[in-house]
Design an enzyme around this catalytic site. Structure first.
Site: not given
Length: 279
Positions: A40, A42, A119, A226
């Site tokens: 993704s 994010s 992250k 996100s």
């Protein structure tokens, strides 16, 4: 008889070769490095959809999360890390544990559903984290921000999942140039990285998050695209605070990158991202 014996011996040697190959691969994946594809956007523009990297699993020591999930949908195989190393779960500690530094990019297991996320850690145990009009505040102080122009990409389906990006410049249409505002964010320990913004969003202004002991607060660099620790576990897709034992490892470098639906589409390879160090 001799021919049958030779055939049996060949089969047995093949079985042993496969066994040892799987064992070595399992040890490598459990103890040293875990491969990870970016599915993704994010973490744009630090990480792009289709980036491939190896996660350094000995950076923070080992816990139950260090064991791999084994999932092969075609044959119905679904073995969770807790099924293999569940005896290490429950006390939020790690073997040979080493705490992450603020700004590290980390792959971790989601606290409730076990999915692997990637992250950036911005909040350490005991920190007070708050967003004020899109600006990250840590322990009552805003981080340093510097404008860095726009991030541009073509509006099109990206990666195997075929997701399209969100744009700050409105509905540009497929094939148009999708823009996001880019800034350089500098954390209190001096780590600098780019962040992207699309526009006013729900989590641009929040209450104060007080990070519990033994837990960490994560955010994506693509701030308006996100789902991270800003959303509690009770919210759809929310991450909340991540326990120390759920950390899998640190992402240090992109190894390979492809902008296409398959890594076999060599014309979509991003050669300029091969072996790129992550900040």
């Amino acid at each position: 008889m001799a021919e049958e014996s030779k055939t049996s011996s060949t089969i047995w040697e093949t079985v042993k070769t496969v066994f040892w190959a799987l064992l070595i691969a399992g040890i490598f994946r459990t103890i040293l490095f875990q491969p990870f594809w970016i599915p993704s956007g994010s973490m744009k523009d630090t990480l792009l959809i289709g980036d491939f990297l190896f996660v350094n699993k000995f950076a923070y020591g080992y816990s139950y999360a260090s064991c791999p999930n084994i999932k092969i949908e075609r044959i119905g195989l679904d073995i969770d890390a807790k099924n293999i190393c569940g005896f290490l779960d429950g006390d939020n500690t790690r073997l040979f544990g080493s705490e992450p530094e603020r700004g590290d990019i980390i792959v971790f297991r989601h606290p409730s559903n076990g999915t692997d996320y990637i992250k950036r850690v911005v909040g350490l145990p005991g920190d007070r984290i708050q967003m004020k009009e899109g600006v990250l505040n840590i322990n009552g102080e805003p981080v340093e921000l510097e404008d860095a122009g726009n991030f541009e990409e073509v509006l099109e389906a990206q990666g195997p999942l075929g997701k399209t990006p969100r744009c700050a410049n409105g509905a540009v249409g497929v094939g148009g140039i999708c823009e996001k505002e880019r800034q350089i964010e500098t954390l209190p320990n001096g780590v600098s990285h780019s962040i992207l913004n699309v526009g006013p969003q729900r989590y641009d202004s929040t209450g104060v998050y007080e990070v519990p002991e033994g837990h960490y607060f994560f955010m994506g660099d693509n701030r308006d695209n996100s789902t991270d620790s800003r959303a509690p576990l009770t919210a759809p897709g929310g991450v909340g605070y991540v326990p120390f034992e759920n950390l899998i490892g640190r992402a240090d470098r992109v190894i390979f990158s492809s902008a296409g639906r398959s890594m076999l589409f060599f014309w979509t390879w991003r050669g300029d991202r091969f072996f790129e160090k992550l900040d």
